[in-house]
Design an enzyme around this catalytic site. Structure first.
Site, PDB file in Angstrom:
ATOM      1  N   CYS A 240     -27.278  42.791  61.610  1.00  0.00           N
ATOM      2  CA  CYS A 240     -27.625  43.976  60.827  1.00  0.00           C
ATOM      3  C   CYS A 240     -28.778  43.745  59.862  1.00  0.00           C
ATOM      4  O   CYS A 240     -29.414  44.710  59.434  1.00  0.00           O
ATOM      5  CB  CYS A 240     -26.391  44.469  60.082  1.00  0.00           C
ATOM      6  N   GLU A 376     -27.510  46.541  67.968  1.00  0.00           N
ATOM      7  CA  GLU A 376     -26.283  47.349  67.882  1.00  0.00           C
ATOM      8  C   GLU A 376     -26.570  48.822  67.591  1.00  0.00           C
ATOM      9  O   GLU A 376     -25.777  49.494  66.956  1.00  0.00           O
ATOM     10  CB  GLU A 376     -25.338  46.762  66.827  1.00  0.00           C
TER      11      GLU A 376
END
Length: 658
Positions: A240, A376
């Protein structure tokens, strides 16, 4: 490391086990060589979460070494006459401090750095202190020491040296500190000695004994643990942090190369993601940058796999905010970052970015083969942005294998939509992420048998078994990961690589668990999951061998009593490797029929087992659960080689047969 010993339950004669009701016969066809196992099959995924980089793998011991945190002295305790200025010698790191005389020799001026949850140092080890400095008036003297404030000794100082700074031009100074005692949570102390002031910038402290003895290097024990896994691929820098909670704070690789003194600070998106695990002083110094990542991959023998931003901030943190992402018609700078990175990794000294790599000390290309675009992300917001990246990369670098993602779901509508889009876009691999509970791992032993063999390959880029109500590194979840991994191995024709996540965690500074390797300032331990990954990575073989029980894959199916199994051949070593996991709470008798082999043969059995499903390794007991290697015997029976054994309840056992 694998412990070796004698295991009494590994016996050749099947008659010993006559008291057990059923023997499970595993048929292994050693002559029918199947799909090649990719060298990248089992790898590692690095993200700067849990203080994995600064305060962890990256060897720097000083926090906020360039005074660039939003609060310039965060991490420092300042006393006396200390002033922060912003016209320093490094354009992107302009802050520095000036230590001045207080007017009284008994009133000290100085700084004390707390490090990352303290500064750990070890008796008789050498530490390299460096600083950029200039005198404000002729010549200045600084007393440099490593101290332990927790001691009851009369003297807190464990190592001390004096630094003379002369002239009003910025210069780099270095000295070596060698403590006479160890400390887990010590500090670095700088004291002005005398009346002449001094300016200090980029105050640094590294162990001399870094991994491969690199000056801007990695903490040796943590990097060695990566090397010892023999990983096939290293995915970096996230995760992330590639996205950032906003695009302003996304990871930008171009900011992470060049002199470390001039690499700008960046927010770490894990700083305040979880308010119940808040670390407001968590930033990225970029000392561990893309050059160092490529170099680390080379040092540990892994293929580098960088992940770059696709023009999107974190979707989780910007759920209903399309404006948080770059418009599709404004993506060119992001696309150029990808093209420039490939040139940085593979270009020669005549190219703009290849020359920068050469100037940093690596004349040879890093031989980059893979590039992931986006982390993601999911749905049309991602798909429409990925398309122009793929088009541009294919046009200039057709041999680079591009990795897209199916998003955060392990199955379902959005997962299926992601795979459909990746086929249409013609990604080479699809990055799947799944953090799921025990039942999911036990019930997905045939996950990849049903995948289409046409189109992209699978990259299981982030996965771990998260115990239901028990989210830590205990034995049971690691065992179920081992069981699931038999399916990765059986389906090597579609699964090209897999990486457990996350990798590192500081015991005092974690945001997420479970994790593969835990550490404090001077010690570390490998979780049981680490040993599962190591057993697979070090024994992946070269080709899959068919293995069945009653004609079916051994994947915890009905009638298989919780057994999972896979087999490979290692053509280079002339060995058959069979992995069997017993997830049931009872011992199981197994017979390995090695069809195509004849005669008695030597073998070993390596076992990972615990009687306590909640047991885990710890800093104080790092060897509580380790693989144990023993001798095994294969008999000649009915014109084939046969190995008969009893698997303990809840165990992972691997056989290597010559």
């Amino acid at each position: 490391m694998i412990y070796k010993g004698i295991l009494s339950c590994v016996i050749a004669a099947s008659s010993v086990f006559g008291t057990f009701a059923q023997t499970h016969t595993l048929e292994i066809n050693t002559k029918k060589t199947g799909a090649a196992v990719s060298p990248t099959m089992y790898g590692i995924f690095f993200e700067d979460i849990n203080y994995a980089a600064d305060g962890g793998l990256y060897g720097e011991l000083v926090k906020n070494r360039s005074f660039e945190f939003p609060q310039s002295l965060l991490g420092w305790q300042a006393f006396g006459n200390v002033e922060v200025k912003t016209d320093g010698p490094f354009e992107r790191c302009p802050h520095y401090v000036v230590l001045g005389f207080t007017g009284h020799k008994e009133c000290a001026t100085g700084l004390q750095n707390e490090g990352y949850f303290g500064i750990g140092f070890t008796k008789d080890e050498e530490y390299r202190f460096s600083v950029w400095a200039k005198a404000t008036d002729g010549e200045a003297t600084i007393d440099i020491s490593l101290a332990d404030q927790s001691t009851m000794d009369e003297n807190q100082e464990r190592a001390k040296a004096q630094l003379k700074v002369s002239g009003n031009e910025w210069k780099k100074y270095e000295l070596i500190l060698k403590p006479n005692k160890s400390a887990q949570k010590g500090c670095l102390r700088l004291l002005l000695n005398g009346t002449h002031g001094v300016a200090l910038e980029h105050v640094s402290l590294f162990p001399v004994n870094t991994f491969n003895n690199r000056e801007n290097g990695m903490r040796r024990d943590l990097a060695q643990a990566l090397h010892d896994m023999h990983p096939g691929v290293l995915r970096f820098p996230g995760g992330c942090i590639v996205e950032g909670e906003t695009l302003k704070h996304r990871y930008q690789w171009k900011n992470t190369i060049g002199p470390v003194e001039n690499r700008p600070l960046n927010n770490n998106r894990w700083q305040s993601t979880f308010h119940h695990r808040l670390f407001p002083d968590y930033y990225q110094s970029y000392g561990l940058g893309f050059f160092e990542y490529f170099q680390l991959a080379e040092d540990i023998g892994a293929e580098p796999l960088p992940v770059l931003n696709v023009g999107m901030a974190c979707q989780f943190q910007n759920w209903n905010n399309p404006a948080a992402h770059v418009p599709v018609d404004s993506l060119q700078p992001y696309i150029q970052d990808c093209l420039d990175l490939i040139e940085f990794a593979n270009g020669d000294a005549n190219t703009t970015w290849g020359r920068k790599r050469v100037e940093m000390g690596h004349p040879k290309p890093f031989n980059l083969k893979y590039l992931a675009v986006g982390n993601e992300q999911w749905d049309d917001l991602y798909f429409e942005r990925l398309r122009p990246f793929v088009k541009a990369i294919r046009a200039k670098y057709p041999d680079i294998r591009i990795i897209g993602t199916s998003g955060p779901d392990s199955e379902g509508k959005m997962f299926d939509k992601g795979w459909k889009a990746m086929r249409e876009i013609k990604a080479d691999l699809v990055d799947e992420h799944f953090y799921r509970n025990e039942q999911w791992f036990l019930s997905h032993g045939l996950r990849y048998e049903g995948y289409s063999r046409k189109g992209p390959k699978v990259f299981a880029g982030e996965y771990a078994c998260h115990g239901k109500g028990k989210k830590w590194n205990h034995f049971e979840t690691s065992l179920y990961e081992a069981a699931f991994m038999t399916d990765l191995e059986r389906n090597a024709d579609i699964v090209e690589m897999a990486t457990y996540a996350p990798l590192f965690a500081h015991v005092d500074g974690w945001q997420w668990r479970p994790d593969l390797i835990w550490f404090d300032n001077t010690r570390m331990f490998k979780s049981v999951s680490y040993y599962v990954q190591q057993m697979y990575a070090c024994n992946k073989g070269t080709n899959v061998l068919p293995l069945t029980m009653n004609g079916k894959p051994v994947a915890g199916q009905e009638g298989q009593d919780g057994l999972f199994a896979s087999a490979v051949v290692d053509k280079r070593k002339g060995e058959v490797i069979v992995k069997v996991i017993n997830t049931s709470d009872k011992p199981q008798d197994v017979t390995l029929n090695l069809n195509g082999l004849k005669g008695a043969r030597s073998a070993t059995a390596t076992t990972l087992h615990s009687d306590n499903m909640d047991a885990e390794n710890t800093l104080d007991n790092p060897d509580a659960i380790r693989p144990v290697e023993t001798a095994a015997v294969c008999q000649s029976k009915k014109n084939m080689t046969v190995l008969t054994d009893r698997l303990p309840a809840k165990s992972f056992r691997m056989y290597r047969i010559k």
